[in-house]
Enzyme design. Sequence first.
Site, short mmCIF file in Angstrom:
data_model
loop_
_atom_site.label_atom_id
_atom_site.label_comp_id
_atom_site.label_asym_id
_atom_site.label_seq_id
_atom_site.Cartn_x
_atom_site.Cartn_y
_atom_site.Cartn_z
CB SER A 1 -0.98 0.01 1.17
OG SER A 1 -0.33 0.21 2.39
NE ARG B 1 22.77 -10.14 5.85
CZ ARG B 1 22.81 -9.00 6.56
NH1 ARG B 1 21.72 -8.45 6.98
NH2 ARG B 1 23.96 -8.43 6.86
CG ASN C 1 12.28 1.36 6.48
OD1 ASN C 1 11.53 0.71 5.75
ND2 ASN C 1 12.35 1.13 7.78
CG HIS D 1 9.41 1.61 12.00
ND1 HIS D 1 9.56 0.24 11.89
CD2 HIS D 1 9.12 1.86 13.30
CE1 HIS D 1 9.38 -0.30 13.08
NE2 HIS D 1 9.11 0.65 13.95
CD GLU E 1 26.91 -0.15 8.17
OE1 GLU E 1 27.52 -0.52 9.18
OE2 GLU E 1 27.43 0.47 7.22
CD GLU F 1 2.85 3.06 7.70
OE1 GLU F 1 3.40 2.51 6.73
OE2 GLU F 1 2.46 2.40 8.68
C1 GRF Z 1 3.88 -0.58 6.78
O1 GRF Z 1 3.21 -0.49 8.00
C2 GRF Z 1 5.28 -0.03 6.90
O2 GRF Z 1 5.37 1.03 7.81
C3 GRF Z 1 6.04 -1.22 7.42
O3 GRF Z 1 5.48 -2.32 6.75
C4 GRF Z 1 4.14 -2.02 6.37
C5 GRF Z 1 4.04 -2.22 4.89
O4 GRF Z 1 2.74 -2.05 4.41
N1 GRF Z 1 7.45 -1.07 7.20
P1 GRF Z 1 2.45 -1.99 2.86
O5 GRF Z 1 3.01 -3.28 2.28
O6 GRF Z 1 3.14 -0.78 2.31
O7 GRF Z 1 0.96 -1.93 2.73
#
Ligand code: GRF
Length: 212
Positions: free
Chosen positions: A20, A72, A114, A116, A149, A181
């Site tokens: 999303s 990895r 990123n 979060h 890191e 987000e």
């Molecule tokens: C989100 O809550 C993001 O903050 C976290 O993982 C989730 C990903 O959701 N890192 P989506 O796949 O973007 O819907």
Amino acid sequence: MSATVINPRRLAVLASGRGSNLQALVDAGERGEMDGTVALVVSDNPASYALERAKKHGIPSRVIERKAFASREAFNLAVADAVEESGADMVALAGFMRVISPSFLSRFPGKVINIHPSLLPAFPGLDAQKQALDYGVKITGCTVHFVDEGVDTGPIIIQSAVPVLPGDTVELLSARILAQEHIIYPKAVTMIARGQALPPEKFLLRMKGLVL
Ligand code: GRF
């Protein structure tokens, strides 16, 4: 006063799940509401809905599975090569469930971001919304940050606060955070494109391996 220099970003979005946040970035780019566009989607999960979203919008995508590589490091190398080949100049992690290695970061210093679902540095790692509920905080939220890191530790670009309401469940709280987000991730890209989110000089040097 000098005008803001805008340097629109070409994003490679790395996603493992429903995607999303990828969708929010794609939509904002298409609507001209973000100084950037999504140039590539990479997923380590062939079943990720992020791949469908990419297809619907005609965005190139790559599936790179961890199990196809012995280490990895080799997996990270393959993802970094795909990003480089796409010509992307920014990497946005969006629910990417793999740890990014230092060698990946050194290929794109200061260019990996990123999102979060907490107000970092509170509640890093998995299940941030549940961590917030369990702790009993009254305000939580989400954070976009440069990736270093550590796990969810790099310099913060933008945050949005969200109330924890009486009777909240993980699902309710997660949905309230997710709505924010989707607003702040495109905003962070625009801030970067306008030079309003430069990581501290020391951070850049550290990414280049010049400072401990
Ligand atoms: C989100 O809550 C993001 O903050 C976290 O993982 C989730 C990903 O959701 N890192 P989506 O796949 O973007 O819907």
